[in-house]
Design a protein around this motif. Sequence first.
Motif, mmCIF file in Angstrom:
data_model
loop_
_atom_site.group_PDB
_atom_site.id
_atom_site.type_symbol
_atom_site.label_atom_id
_atom_site.label_comp_id
_atom_site.label_asym_id
_atom_site.label_seq_id
_atom_site.Cartn_x
_atom_site.Cartn_y
_atom_site.Cartn_z
ATOM 1 N N GLY A 1 13.389 72.525 47.799
ATOM 2 C CA GLY A 1 12.381 72.302 48.820
ATOM 3 C C GLY A 1 11.140 71.642 48.254
ATOM 4 O O GLY A 1 10.551 70.742 48.866
ATOM 5 N N LEU B 1 12.012 67.949 47.345
ATOM 6 C CA LEU B 1 12.234 67.109 48.521
ATOM 7 C C LEU B 1 11.108 67.197 49.539
ATOM 8 O O LEU B 1 11.165 66.533 50.572
ATOM 9 N N ASP B 2 10.109 68.042 49.261
ATOM 10 C CA ASP B 2 8.983 68.232 50.174
ATOM 11 C C ASP B 2 9.466 68.661 51.561
ATOM 12 O O ASP B 2 9.067 68.115 52.590
ATOM 13 N N ARG B 3 10.337 69.674 51.563
ATOM 14 C CA ARG B 3 10.874 70.199 52.824
ATOM 15 C C ARG B 3 10.854 71.715 52.757
ATOM 16 O O ARG B 3 10.950 72.310 51.669
ATOM 17 N N PRO B 4 10.764 72.393 53.916
ATOM 18 C CA PRO B 4 10.822 73.860 53.895
ATOM 19 C C PRO B 4 12.160 74.329 53.326
ATOM 20 O O PRO B 4 13.215 73.804 53.721
ATOM 21 N N ALA C 1 14.952 75.003 55.702
ATOM 22 C CA ALA C 1 15.459 73.869 56.485
ATOM 23 C C ALA C 1 16.511 73.062 55.740
ATOM 24 O O ALA C 1 17.111 72.147 56.321
ATOM 25 N N LEU C 2 16.750 73.362 54.480
ATOM 26 C CA LEU C 2 17.731 72.604 53.709
ATOM 27 C C LEU C 2 19.145 72.913 54.184
ATOM 28 O O LEU C 2 19.483 74.062 54.494
ATOM 29 N N GLN D 1 19.979 64.999 52.416
ATOM 30 C CA GLN D 1 18.658 64.427 52.237
ATOM 31 C C GLN D 1 18.324 63.519 53.416
ATOM 32 O O GLN D 1 19.086 62.606 53.749
#
Length: 302
Positions: A96, A99-102, A105-106, A127
């Motif tokens: 996370g 990838l700068d994501r919560p 949420a992956l 991605q």
Amino acid sequence: MDTAHAPAPDPVPTRPAPGHVDVWLVRPPLPGRPPADHHTPWPSGPSHAPQPSGPSHTPRPPGLSAAELRRAASFARPADRAAYATAHTALRQLLGRYLDRPPAALTFVREPCPGCAGPHGRPAVVQAGGGPPLHFSLAHSRGLIAVAVAPRVIGVDVERLPSPETVEACARALHPGEQAELAAAPPGERRAHFGRLWTRKEAYLKALGTGLSRHPRTDYLGSDLSRRPARWAVLDLPAGPEHAAAIAVPGDRPDHITVRWLPAELPYGEDAPYGEDAPGANPGGTVTRSPRSGSTITRSSR
């Protein structure tokens, strides 16, 4: 062996550049215990109160999918449940951040198997946005978890050094050349020698995408580099006195491998800096390419 201090890591990791590999190590918690010190990554507080889970109580880690929670609950031993949950929570938190994501949420998928093309090959993360690929590999053994991240396919393995009886029982599964090397090792060194052999082998098979469906006896991963699989780099990693660890990547040796201990708070959502050495843990280090010997391990110190 040359030794130098490793530079302080950035607070938030950036994607590894071509030729670079990041490896993160974390110790799983002791199930059924409150977080007494920095080693124990289960956070305190009412939102993370321990949940019933069999004879011991283990806190429910945040961010895992329903399938991951079911898988964690399927383990009979509390220690195995805690190790699985910690490993997958750490993986989500790390990816996370990259990838700068919560983390919750992956989405994870399986690549096609190289043997039968079925959906049970290497794990991958979906991605969004069409950015450069980010590959990972996850491994955990008793007392230690490893996550490797790279811009190319990678496999990582970590194993607690086995008992002499286990070494003797499992040696027959090795390649004949590896068996000969193991037999020639001094008795006091055979556990460590076997650990290095086995982690190289599992890291290679993970990167290959077959896992142990390809018989361990098939490929030679011993000390003679000229006999190892062509067009692959398989390297030992520092993992402390009780474990062996290795990575495998296709193509040339990585130019730079950074090995760090993951802060105990990070897998559970705490805002801690990256790369912090847990008290009592062996510090991480950097493996850098050397023109003469191929690689040099430099350990960080505080």
